[in-house]
Design a protein around this motif. Structure first.
Motif, PDB file in Angstrom:
ATOM      1  N   MET A  92       1.130  -2.412 -12.527  1.00 35.21           N
ATOM      2  CA  MET A  92       0.989  -2.538 -11.081  1.00 35.21           C
ATOM      3  C   MET A  92       1.949  -3.625 -10.608  1.00 35.21           C
ATOM      4  N   ALA A  93       2.270  -3.599  -9.320  1.00 35.43           N
ATOM      5  CA  ALA A  93       3.164  -4.622  -8.753  1.00 35.43           C
ATOM      6  C   ALA A  93       2.537  -5.201  -7.499  1.00 35.43           C
ATOM      7  N   VAL A  94       2.659  -6.521  -7.366  1.00 36.01           N
ATOM      8  CA  VAL A  94       2.164  -7.207  -6.175  1.00 36.01           C
ATOM      9  C   VAL A  94       3.316  -7.266  -5.169  1.00 36.01           C
ATOM     10  N   ILE A  95       3.125  -6.626  -4.022  1.00 36.53           N
ATOM     11  CA  ILE A  95       4.191  -6.466  -3.045  1.00 36.53           C
ATOM     12  C   ILE A  95       4.444  -7.783  -2.306  1.00 36.53           C
ATOM     13  N   SER A  96       5.692  -7.990  -1.892  1.00 36.09           N
ATOM     14  CA  SER A  96       6.074  -9.231  -1.205  1.00 36.09           C
ATOM     15  C   SER A  96       5.217  -9.469   0.027  1.00 36.09           C
ATOM     16  N   PRO A  97       4.750 -10.705   0.232  1.00 32.87           N
ATOM     17  CA  PRO A  97       3.975 -11.021   1.444  1.00 32.87           C
ATOM     18  C   PRO A  97       4.829 -11.115   2.696  1.00 32.87           C
ATOM     19  N   GLU A  98       6.134 -10.863   2.593  1.00 31.69           N
ATOM     20  CA  GLU A  98       6.997 -10.892   3.770  1.00 31.69           C
ATOM     21  C   GLU A  98       7.059  -9.542   4.491  1.00 31.69           C
ATOM     22  N   LEU A  99       6.413  -8.516   3.939  1.00 31.88           N
ATOM     23  CA  LEU A  99       6.439  -7.205   4.569  1.00 31.88           C
ATOM     24  C   LEU A  99       5.320  -7.062   5.594  1.00 31.88           C
ATOM     25  N   THR A 100       5.591  -6.279   6.622  1.00 33.16           N
ATOM     26  CA  THR A 100       4.548  -5.950   7.598  1.00 33.16           C
ATOM     27  C   THR A 100       3.639  -4.870   7.018  1.00 33.16           C
ATOM     28  N   LEU A 101       2.557  -4.611   7.716  1.00 32.82           N
ATOM     29  CA  LEU A 101       1.625  -3.568   7.282  1.00 32.82           C
ATOM     30  C   LEU A 101       2.314  -2.206   7.224  1.00 32.82           C
ATOM     31  N   GLU A 102       3.157  -1.917   8.220  1.00 31.73           N
ATOM     32  CA  GLU A 102       3.882  -0.650   8.233  1.00 31.73           C
ATOM     33  C   GLU A 102       4.876  -0.575   7.086  1.00 31.73           C
ATOM     34  N   GLU A 103       5.569  -1.682   6.824  1.00 39.12           N
ATOM     35  CA  GLU A 103       6.540  -1.706   5.726  1.00 39.12           C
ATOM     36  C   GLU A 103       5.835  -1.601   4.384  1.00 39.12           C
ATOM     37  N   LEU A 104       4.649  -2.169   4.299  1.00 41.71           N
ATOM     38  CA  LEU A 104       3.853  -2.081   3.070  1.00 41.71           C
ATOM     39  C   LEU A 104       3.559  -0.622   2.728  1.00 41.71           C
ATOM     40  N   LYS A 105       3.266   0.175   3.740  1.00 39.61           N
ATOM     41  CA  LYS A 105       2.937   1.597   3.513  1.00 39.61           C
ATOM     42  C   LYS A 105       4.082   2.329   2.828  1.00 39.61           C
ATOM     43  N   SER A 106       5.302   2.020   3.240  1.00 40.21           N
ATOM     44  CA  SER A 106       6.466   2.731   2.699  1.00 40.21           C
ATOM     45  C   SER A 106       6.690   2.435   1.224  1.00 40.21           C
ATOM     46  N   VAL A 107       6.128   1.329   0.743  1.00 35.52           N
ATOM     47  CA  VAL A 107       6.282   0.964  -0.664  1.00 35.52           C
ATOM     48  C   VAL A 107       5.056   1.373  -1.470  1.00 35.52           C
ATOM     49  N   ALA A 108       3.856   1.107  -0.921  1.00 42.35           N
ATOM     50  CA  ALA A 108       2.612   1.317  -1.655  1.00 42.35           C
ATOM     51  C   ALA A 108       2.362   2.779  -2.005  1.00 42.35           C
ATOM     52  N   SER A 109       2.973   3.688  -1.256  1.00 41.45           N
ATOM     53  CA  SER A 109       2.755   5.111  -1.522  1.00 41.45           C
ATOM     54  C   SER A 109       3.448   5.587  -2.793  1.00 41.45           C
ATOM     55  N   HIS A 110       4.256   4.718  -3.416  1.00 43.32           N
ATOM     56  CA  HIS A 110       5.040   5.120  -4.578  1.00 43.32           C
ATOM     57  C   HIS A 110       4.417   4.731  -5.918  1.00 43.32           C
ATOM     58  N   GLY A 111       3.236   4.137  -5.895  1.00 44.72           N
ATOM     59  CA  GLY A 111       2.608   3.777  -7.169  1.00 44.72           C
ATOM     60  C   GLY A 111       1.529   2.735  -6.974  1.00 44.72           C
ATOM     61  N   PRO A 112       0.924   2.283  -8.066  1.00 50.34           N
ATOM     62  CA  PRO A 112      -0.150   1.285  -7.975  1.00 50.34           C
ATOM     63  C   PRO A 112       0.372  -0.058  -7.473  1.00 50.34           C
ATOM     64  N   ALA A 113      -0.042  -0.418  -6.267  1.00 53.81           N
ATOM     65  CA  ALA A 113       0.451  -1.633  -5.624  1.00 53.81           C
ATOM     66  C   ALA A 113      -0.716  -2.526  -5.220  1.00 53.81           C
ATOM     67  N   GLU A 114      -0.435  -3.832  -5.210  1.00 56.87           N
ATOM     68  CA  GLU A 114      -1.426  -4.810  -4.770  1.00 56.87           C
ATOM     69  C   GLU A 114      -0.805  -5.667  -3.684  1.00 56.87           C
ATOM     70  N   CYS A 115      -1.624  -6.094  -2.731  1.00 56.39           N
ATOM     71  CA  CYS A 115      -1.142  -7.028  -1.724  1.00 56.39           C
ATOM     72  C   CYS A 115      -2.120  -8.185  -1.590  1.00 56.39           C
ATOM     73  N   ILE A 116      -1.587  -9.331  -1.221  1.00 58.14           N
ATOM     74  CA  ILE A 116      -2.405 -10.535  -1.069  1.00 58.14           C
ATOM     75  C   ILE A 116      -3.016 -10.525   0.329  1.00 58.14           C
ATOM     76  N   VAL A 117      -4.333 -10.681   0.404  1.00 59.59           N
ATOM     77  CA  VAL A 117      -5.034 -10.607   1.679  1.00 59.59           C
ATOM     78  C   VAL A 117      -5.749 -11.905   2.028  1.00 59.59           C
ATOM     79  N   TYR A 118      -5.734 -12.869   1.118  1.00 58.93           N
ATOM     80  CA  TYR A 118      -6.395 -14.133   1.407  1.00 58.93           C
ATOM     81  C   TYR A 118      -5.782 -15.243   0.552  1.00 58.93           C
ATOM     82  N   GLY A 119      -5.708 -16.442   1.147  1.00 56.40           N
ATOM     83  CA  GLY A 119      -5.302 -17.622   0.389  1.00 56.40           C
ATOM     84  C   GLY A 119      -4.081 -18.306   0.961  1.00 56.40           C
ATOM     85  N   ARG A 120      -3.844 -19.501   0.481  1.00 54.94           N
ATOM     86  CA  ARG A 120      -2.660 -20.255   0.897  1.00 54.94           C
ATOM     87  C   ARG A 120      -1.456 -19.776   0.090  1.00 54.94           C
ATOM     88  N   LEU A 121      -0.505 -19.171   0.768  1.00 54.39           N
ATOM     89  CA  LEU A 121       0.692 -18.694   0.085  1.00 54.39           C
ATOM     90  C   LEU A 121       1.562 -19.881  -0.308  1.00 54.39           C
TER      91      LEU A 121
END
Length: 851
Positions: free
Chosen positions: A692-721
């Protein structure tokens, strides 16, 4: 035996600076197109200017590297690949590149285009260099934090060409790992828009108490200057010496390139008598400096790295303030260096903002009245709007005479030696004149005149006359090194015929030198037709697979923790997957107490796995983001613990650690520091074996969709970056002993930096005494869990870095667990929001994005 001469690589932010670099002795120049360049605030080059620059350089035997070294969003990848295809066609010598997805596409579709790995790729260990070498990278620009010994080891171990910065501005963070500008103002350093917030004022606090510091610019490094250690760098066999400065003036480029050209040649000619003159060092100092450092090449500079009192160019000391006349608003200055009208000055301790300290001298007075210039020892008065205390140093930040001379010399003629050519002429009566011209690079031209040589009726044309005429190469870049003229009998040749033939031959040689680097154009449309076809086929396979399995994948909730207590809190809150990082960050130690057997590292990791497995959850061990070769055994130890405890795998954050995990058959997940911005980077990492890959926190929600649809992806939803990871330990430099040596002050309490707007940024030190700066506010996407899940991600991640309370970890985890479960069961949004978890949250870039 003389050492190999390294390439001198110069910066150019525009055409004037480019010409200055070439004409002052650069072997190669790096520059950016208008798009996808990490210096987007430079003027950069249009397509027409790029081709003109490349032709200009190739004619003179100079290479050109074009920077396409930003991270690419999904919608940008096609245009970036088309740009590479065009750069290939016009003869670019190499591309300096960052984005892994673009690297993979370039190697697939443009295999003959040389690629150099940008310093933005954070390559700092041999395994990482080996990984990109297998991708087709020919040269690596290493992280600036690598020591000379580490560089030599990597070069020897990998056999890869190495490029290092030798002069210019430094970043406080490892390049490619800085989100400070991005999260503060939406201008991403990874995308070429860094606003340099590291050059602003900060205050340091420990346990709530202000730490007094000398200067307030706590994150602002000095500039790199390696002149005194240049010989050691040459002896190390480093292939390319790079000067920073695409945002600098052409005169700066001319002056710095000229001096380093001279110094490199001086050392190669006679290493035992290498020196740097006082004049050369002063010129470099005058051109631009924030104070100088040799960086990390020879030792960890610790507190000496920083320019805490002034983040701007300080020039050279030119005098001392003797007094200030309020009526005339003039400062009285006793000079130690010459000053002239048009010079720029900056006065320390002036009662004004730092950016307003400087001014251009438009008038200057002595006891004799108004003067144009004054020298050392003179007392002068200079109009100055702000009061400056007596004793303050006046710095000359701009030397008009120096700048004018550099500009004039660059415009009046090249400092480059002319290119030697070998000329052969064969002349016989009744036949055309045959002329052959060849350069040292094996470019050769042979032409014949339309004119037929006449037999001399009276005074024959002598061989010496012919030689003299053919050797007149005038303002061309060539000089006649050898001339062989064969004359058969008494002949007569008009000088005009020789001139015309010589001019044609030289023009053809120039064209040959330029066009030999051009490549046949490719149909870029085929690239993406092929990519789209592959994508459709893959999507069809995935659809078929999903239908066969007939069950939707349940999104998981991951929590990264750094202690057993944190792990227990995450499990109690309902985490599905644990990332366990015990020991990565320093924690306060209780002196005089023996460590209990249960707290020994082996036992801690065994207990962590036992707890996770007992709860039926997965656990991965976190590996360090930055690992030098000398510390790779620490990663191997983590791998051993995975095998011994039967943990599920590791979380990796750099290409070297990933390569080791793959080779050791350790299951791994790739973390966000690998900057997954698009589906092509994502696909490459999955092909390399990532679960799995953790997607960059610099992407928007819409941009995240274009990447996450290609395989097992994780995104950070809480915490101090994490905003910065730096080799420089701020607390060690400020709170160590009087020589700046660290006495482990980070073990004594909690630290934070506070900016000019009173935002508070927690500061942590890791097991290697590296500094980690966290965001002033925690990311929280609790009320947007449905939108996140609908983006197609496989996992949501809670980051607890900086959180020490296990109850808080449990509370946050439980809130996200509940939100996920409600949505999965009802398709609705839960009622809880971030206010339930505290105050002062941010949604990061999910909605605003970055430039």
């Amino acid at each position: 035996m003389k050492p190999e001469k390294p390439e001198l690589l110069a910066p150019a932010g525009g055409m004037e600076a480019f010409v200055a670099a070439v004409e002052n002795g650069a072997d190669a120049v790096y520059l950016g197109a208008r798009a996808f360049s990490a210096r987007r605030y430079a003027s950069n080059f249009s397509e027409e200017e790029l081709e003109e620059a490349i032709d200009y350089a190739h004619l003179r035997g100079v290479k050109v590297y074009v920077t396409v070294n930003t991270l690419l969003k999904e919608k940008e990848v096609e245009n970036a690949l088309k740009l590479l295809s065009w750069l290939r066609q016009i003869g670019t010598d190499a591309i300096i590149i960052q984005d892994l997805g673009l690297i993979s596409l370039a190697r697939k579709y443009l295999p003959d285009l040389p690629l150099h790995a940008s310093t933005q790729m954070t390559l700092h260990n041999s395994e990482g260099v080996e990984f990109v070498k297998k991708l087709g990278i020919e040269r690596v620009v290493l992280s600036r934090e690598c020591s000379l010994e580490e560089i030599e080891q990597m070069r020897k171990k990998t056999g890869t060409e190495i490029e290092v910065f030798i002069h210019g501005a430094l970043c406080i963070s490892y390049s490619g790992q800085c989100l400070l500008s991005s999260l503060i103002g939406g201008r991403s350093g990874n995308r070429g828009f860094c606003a340099q917030p590291c050059r602003k004022k900060y205050r340091l606090y420990c346990e709530g108490k202000l730490i007094k510091t000398t200067g307030s610019y706590l994150l602002s490094p000095k500039d790199l200057n390696t002149t005194s250690g240049l010989g050691a760098l040459i002896e190390a066999g480093i292939e390319s010496f790079k000067i920073e400065g695409r945002m600098k003036r052409p005169e700066y480029v001319a002056g710095v390139v000229r001096i380093y050209r001279r110094l490199i040649d001086r050392y190669i000619e006679n290493p035992a008598e290498y020196y740097v003159s006082e004049e050369e060092q002063e010129t470099l100092t005058q051109l631009f400096n924030r104070g100088f450092t040799q960086g990390y090449f020879f030792k960890n500079p610790r507190w000496e790295l920083m320019s805490r009192e002034n983040p701007h160019n300080r020039g050279v000391p030119a005098g001392t303030v003797i007094g200030y006349d309020r009526r005339s608003t003039r400062i009285r200055v006793k000079l130690s260096k010459p000053l002239r009208l048009g010079d720029g000055i900056m006065v320390e301790n002036a009662e004004t903002r730092p950016e307003d300290k400087g001014k251009i001298i438009s008038s200057m007075y002595t006891g004799k009245g108004q003067v144009y210039s004054a020298g050392p020892g003179d007392m002068v008065e200079i109009p100055f709007d702000s009061r400056a205390p007596s004793g303050s140093t006046v710095y000359r930040t701009h030397d008009k005479k120096l700048m004018d001379s550099l500009k004039k010399e660059s415009e009046s003629g090249s400092l480059r030696p002319k290119i030697p050519v070998f000329i052969i002429a064969i002349i016989a009566p009744g036949r055309p004149i045959r002329l052959e011209v060849k350069d040292r690079d094996s470019n050769a031209v042979a032409i014949e005149s339309e004119y037929l040589v006449e037999k001399a009726k009276k005074q024959p044309t002598s061989k010496s006359q012919i030689e003299k005429q053919l050797s007149k190469l005038g303002n061309t870049i060539f000089e006649a090194a050898e001339l062989h003229v064969t004359v058969d009998g008494d002949i007569f040749v008009p000088m005009g015929q020789l001139n015309e033939l010589r001019t044609k031959a030289i023009e053809q040689l120039e064209n040959l030198r330029i066009f030999r680097w051009k490549r046949k154009p490719l149909d870029t449309q085929q690239f993406f037709e092929s990519e789209e076809k592959e994508s459709r086929e893959k999507a069809g396979q995935e659809t078929e697979k999903t239908i066969l399995e007939s069950l939707p994948i349940r999104p998981m909730l991951s929590v990264s923790v750094y202690s057993l207590e944190g792990l227990e809190g995450a499990l109690a809150g309902g985490a599905d997957r644990i990332y366990f990082g015990e020991g990565l960050f320093r924690r306060p130690e209780t002196s005089g107490k023996k460590e209990s057997p249960a707290k020994r590292p082996e036992a801690v990791f065994e207990n962590a796995v036992a707890e996770a497995q007992k709860a039926g959850k997965k656990i991965y061990f976190i590996t360090p983001k930055l690992v030098k070769d000398s510390r790779m055994e620490s990663v191997e130890k983590i791998f051993s613990r995975v095998r011994e405890t039967e943990a599920d795998g590791v979380l990796v954050s750099n290409l070297g650690t990933m390569g080791l995990a793959k080779a050791g058959k350790i299951p791994f997940i790739v973390d966000s520091p690998l900057n997954i911005f698009n589906s092509h980077t994502f696909a490459l990492l999955l092909q390399e074996g990532a679960q799995m890959a953790v997607i960059s926190p610099e992407l928007t929600l819409e941009e995240l969709k274009s990447v996450a649809s290609h395989g097992p992806a994780e995104c950070i939803v809480y915490g101090r970056l994490e905003l910065i990871e730096s080799e420089h330990c701020l607390t060690g430099g400020l709170l160590g002993n009087n020589k700046g040596q660290c006495s482990a002050p980070c073990r004594s309490g909690k630290f934070k930096l506070v900016d000019e707007k009173n935002y508070e940024f927690p500061l942590l030190m890791d097991y290697e005494c590296r500094m980690h700066l966290l965001n002033s506010r925690s990311l929280c996407m609790l009320e947007y869990v449905p939108e996140i899940l609908e983006s197609g991600v496989s996992s949501l991640r809670i980051e607890t870095l900086g959180m020490e309370n296990p109850d808080e970890i449990r509370k946050v985890t439980r809130a996200y667990r509940k939100a996920i479960d409600i949505y999965l069961e009802s398709g609705k949004k839960g009622k809880d929001n971030c206010e339930k978890l505290g105050k002062g949250f941010t949604t990061g870039h999910y909605f605003r994005g970055v430039q």
